[in-house]
Design a protein around this motif. Structure first.
Motif, PDB file in Angstrom:
ATOM      1  N   ASN A  94      -7.551  -2.688  -1.557  1.00 10.36           N
ATOM      2  CA  ASN A  94      -7.801  -1.216  -1.128  1.00 10.36           C
ATOM      3  C   ASN A  94      -7.242  -0.631  -0.314  1.00 10.36           C
ATOM      4  O   ASN A  94      -6.924  -0.167   0.563  1.00 10.36           O
ATOM      5  CB  ASN A  94      -9.420  -0.579  -1.069  1.00 10.36           C
ATOM      6  N   LEU A  95      -7.472  -1.993   1.202  1.00  9.40           N
ATOM      7  CA  LEU A  95      -7.241  -1.857   2.112  1.00  9.40           C
ATOM      8  C   LEU A  95      -5.291  -1.277   2.717  1.00  9.40           C
ATOM      9  O   LEU A  95      -4.606  -0.891   3.090  1.00  9.40           O
ATOM     10  CB  LEU A  95      -7.347  -2.881   3.762  1.00  9.40           C
ATOM     11  N   VAL A  96      -4.940  -2.418   1.414  1.00  6.08           N
ATOM     12  CA  VAL A  96      -3.210  -2.700   1.359  1.00  6.08           C
ATOM     13  C   VAL A  96      -3.297  -0.527   0.151  1.00  6.08           C
ATOM     14  O   VAL A  96      -2.170  -0.524   0.367  1.00  6.08           O
ATOM     15  CB  VAL A  96      -3.259  -4.000   0.399  1.00  6.08           C
ATOM     16  N   THR A  97      -3.457  -0.962  -0.462  1.00  6.83           N
ATOM     17  CA  THR A  97      -3.135   0.146  -1.258  1.00  6.83           C
ATOM     18  C   THR A  97      -3.170   1.973  -0.470  1.00  6.83           C
ATOM     19  O   THR A  97      -2.515   2.348  -0.518  1.00  6.83           O
ATOM     20  CB  THR A  97      -3.443   0.861  -2.408  1.00  6.83           C
ATOM     21  N   ASP A  98      -4.265   1.989   0.128  1.00  6.39           N
ATOM     22  CA  ASP A  98      -4.197   2.939   1.029  1.00  6.39           C
ATOM     23  C   ASP A  98      -3.591   3.020   1.278  1.00  6.39           C
ATOM     24  O   ASP A  98      -3.451   4.071   2.705  1.00  6.39           O
ATOM     25  CB  ASP A  98      -6.312   3.080   1.637  1.00  6.39           C
ATOM     26  N   LEU A  99      -3.197   2.168   2.380  1.00  6.90           N
ATOM     27  CA  LEU A  99      -1.963   2.273   3.252  1.00  6.90           C
ATOM     28  C   LEU A  99      -0.795   2.796   2.672  1.00  6.90           C
ATOM     29  O   LEU A  99       0.158   3.304   3.303  1.00  6.90           O
ATOM     30  CB  LEU A  99      -2.232   1.199   4.639  1.00  6.90           C
ATOM     31  N   ALA A 100      -0.463   1.956   1.324  1.00  5.89           N
ATOM     32  CA  ALA A 100       1.139   2.755   0.934  1.00  5.89           C
ATOM     33  C   ALA A 100       1.085   3.792   0.624  1.00  5.89           C
ATOM     34  O   ALA A 100       2.246   4.372   1.107  1.00  5.89           O
ATOM     35  CB  ALA A 100       0.896   1.459  -0.118  1.00  5.89           C
ATOM     36  N   ASN A 101      -0.019   4.387   0.228  1.00  4.64           N
ATOM     37  CA  ASN A 101      -0.696   5.884  -0.424  1.00  4.64           C
ATOM     38  C   ASN A 101      -0.336   6.629   1.533  1.00  4.64           C
ATOM     39  O   ASN A 101      -0.088   7.945   1.212  1.00  4.64           O
ATOM     40  CB  ASN A 101      -1.506   6.104  -0.844  1.00  4.64           C
ATOM     41  N   TRP A 102      -0.585   6.568   2.339  1.00  4.23           N
ATOM     42  CA  TRP A 102      -0.764   7.703   3.392  1.00  4.23           C
ATOM     43  C   TRP A 102       0.474   7.004   3.540  1.00  4.23           C
ATOM     44  O   TRP A 102       0.859   8.266   4.136  1.00  4.23           O
ATOM     45  CB  TRP A 102      -1.569   6.775   4.057  1.00  4.23           C
ATOM     46  N   LEU A 103       1.412   5.797   3.010  1.00  2.19           N
ATOM     47  CA  LEU A 103       3.197   5.998   3.921  1.00  2.19           C
ATOM     48  C   LEU A 103       3.539   6.341   3.289  1.00  2.19           C
ATOM     49  O   LEU A 103       4.557   7.266   3.506  1.00  2.19           O
ATOM     50  CB  LEU A 103       3.371   4.371   4.084  1.00  2.19           C
ATOM     51  N   ARG A 104       3.281   6.666   2.164  1.00  2.00           N
ATOM     52  CA  ARG A 104       4.252   7.547   0.514  1.00  2.00           C
ATOM     53  C   ARG A 104       3.514   9.203   1.180  1.00  2.00           C
ATOM     54  O   ARG A 104       4.471   9.499   1.184  1.00  2.00           O
ATOM     55  CB  ARG A 104       3.077   7.612  -0.718  1.00  2.00           C
ATOM     56  N   ARG A 105       2.713   9.373   1.714  1.00  2.00           N
ATOM     57  CA  ARG A 105       2.500  10.497   2.323  1.00  2.00           C
ATOM     58  C   ARG A 105       3.729  11.231   3.424  1.00  2.00           C
ATOM     59  O   ARG A 105       3.862  12.834   3.668  1.00  2.00           O
ATOM     60  CB  ARG A 105       0.745  11.274   2.297  1.00  2.00           C
ATOM     61  N   LYS A 106       3.496  10.316   4.109  1.00  2.00           N
ATOM     62  CA  LYS A 106       3.812  10.220   5.562  1.00  2.00           C
ATOM     63  C   LYS A 106       5.998  10.431   5.459  1.00  2.00           C
ATOM     64  O   LYS A 106       6.311  11.390   5.845  1.00  2.00           O
ATOM     65  CB  LYS A 106       3.568   9.395   6.442  1.00  2.00           C
ATOM     66  N   LEU A 107       5.913   9.535   4.463  1.00  2.00           N
ATOM     67  CA  LEU A 107       7.111   9.580   3.727  1.00  2.00           C
ATOM     68  C   LEU A 107       8.143  10.682   3.003  1.00  2.00           C
ATOM     69  O   LEU A 107       9.144  10.236   3.111  1.00  2.00           O
ATOM     70  CB  LEU A 107       8.216   8.468   3.908  1.00  2.00           C
ATOM     71  N   LYS A 108       7.170  11.185   2.422  1.00  2.86           N
ATOM     72  CA  LYS A 108       7.769  12.209   1.276  1.00  2.86           C
ATOM     73  C   LYS A 108       7.873  11.423   0.544  1.00  2.86           C
ATOM     74  O   LYS A 108       8.661  12.341  -0.353  1.00  2.86           O
ATOM     75  CB  LYS A 108       8.243  13.527   1.489  1.00  2.86           C
ATOM     76  N   LEU A 109       7.358  10.298   0.168  1.00  6.49           N
ATOM     77  CA  LEU A 109       8.196   9.701  -1.638  1.00  6.49           C
ATOM     78  C   LEU A 109       7.331  10.129  -1.992  1.00  6.49           C
ATOM     79  O   LEU A 109       7.553   9.617  -3.275  1.00  6.49           O
ATOM     80  CB  LEU A 109       8.162   8.348  -0.748  1.00  6.49           C
ATOM     81  N   ASP A 110       6.482  10.784  -2.408  1.00  3.16           N
ATOM     82  CA  ASP A 110       4.935  10.834  -3.547  1.00  3.16           C
ATOM     83  C   ASP A 110       5.891  12.562  -4.472  1.00  3.16           C
ATOM     84  O   ASP A 110       5.626  12.753  -5.444  1.00  3.16           O
ATOM     85  CB  ASP A 110       3.842  11.453  -3.651  1.00  3.16           C
TER      86      ASP A 110
END
Length: 271
Positions: A94-110
């Motif tokens: 969860n530490l890894v996936t939460d970081l990835a999803n946080w970056l997705r939002r910051k980089l507007k990849l979602d």
């Protein structure tokens, strides 16, 4: 601080568990020893992952009574109280996936998510079943051989080897591929705990009277399909796929979401 209260509590829990496992291996501590698959609390109370236990039983290997009891303890806890909280409060991935999803939002990849037509949320249930079937065929707990949870724990305790590539692959898949791709679509443990915790009593409750429909909760929720009642009706989240992570509560500035006992009365802010 209010906006990250449950996030901080989850991180404290996850890092504390990893620290205790590390201490058990490095210094012989008896507070929590073993692995996420099979542990002992204070050297006395057995704890075992239900999915790992089922795989081992399917493989034909005889298990000790303590492992069976440990699996029952964990199953009963999440069935009655925890729901799918293992995924957000315990699991180190969860530490890894939460970081990835946080970056997705910051980089507007979602904004432009890759559409894998074969990849549905139910895929993880098929993988869960396949893991048990393969374990029965090959005579070994098959998923445990490639489990990123096991790889993560061993890496933190003993150092990462080639297995780190699995962790990196999950991170990149969640970052550039599918939002919450691993936990939400592929992980068989997520499927297992969704089934086990489907009727648990600790739930997120929604008060639509207070809701302003900002949708911040759905943005951060790793399983946002469970929040179908937002700004519609005052009910609790009853879907077993909710991870009880509390992020929706953290980001809600309207006091429209909170943890409560299932079927308890939902009170308005001004009551």
């Amino acid at each position: 601080m209010k906006n990250i209260k449950y996030l901080l509590l989850r991180r404290v829990t996850q890092f504390t568990l990893l620290f205790l496992y590390f201490g058990a291996n490095a210094y012989g501590w008896q507070i929590l020893s073993g692995t996420f698959g099979s542990s002992k609390l204070f050297g006395l109370i057995p704890l075992a992952d239900p999915y790992t236990t089922v795989q081992v039983l399917a493989s034909g290997i005889l298990l000790g009574a303590d492992v069976i009891v440990g699996a029952l303890i964990i199953t009963l806890f999440y069935m009655v109280v925890g729901g799918r909280a293992f995924c957000s409060w315990v699991c180190p991935i969860n530490l890894v996936t939460d970081l990835a999803n946080w970056l997705r939002r910051k980089l507007k990849l979602d904004k432009e998510e890759v559409n894998y037509r074969f990849l549905k949320r139910k895929t993880r249930y098929w993988i869960m079943a396949l893991g048990i079937i393969v374990s029965a065929i090959v005579g070994v707990a098959s998923f445990e051989l490639i489990s990123p949870i096991t790889i993560m724990q061993r890496g933190i305790i003993f150092g990462f080897g080639a297995g780190v590539s699995v962790i990196i692959a999950i991170f990149l898949f969640d970052l550039f591929g599918v939002k919450n791709g691993w936990c939400g679509h592929l992980c068989p443990l997520g499927a297992t705990y969704s089934l086990i915790g489907a009727k648990s009593i600790i739930r997120v409750a929604h008060n639509h009277t207070n809701c302003t429909n900002c949708m911040e909760c759905k943005v951060v929720c790793p399983e946002n399909q469970v929040l179908h009642m937002i700004h519609k009706e005052s009910i609790s989240v009853t879907d077993g796929e909710c991870t009880n992570c509390g992020r929706c509560i953290d980001v809600c500035n309207d006091d429209a979401l909170k943890f409560s006992i299932l079927n308890s009365k939902i009170r308005r802010k001004d009551d």
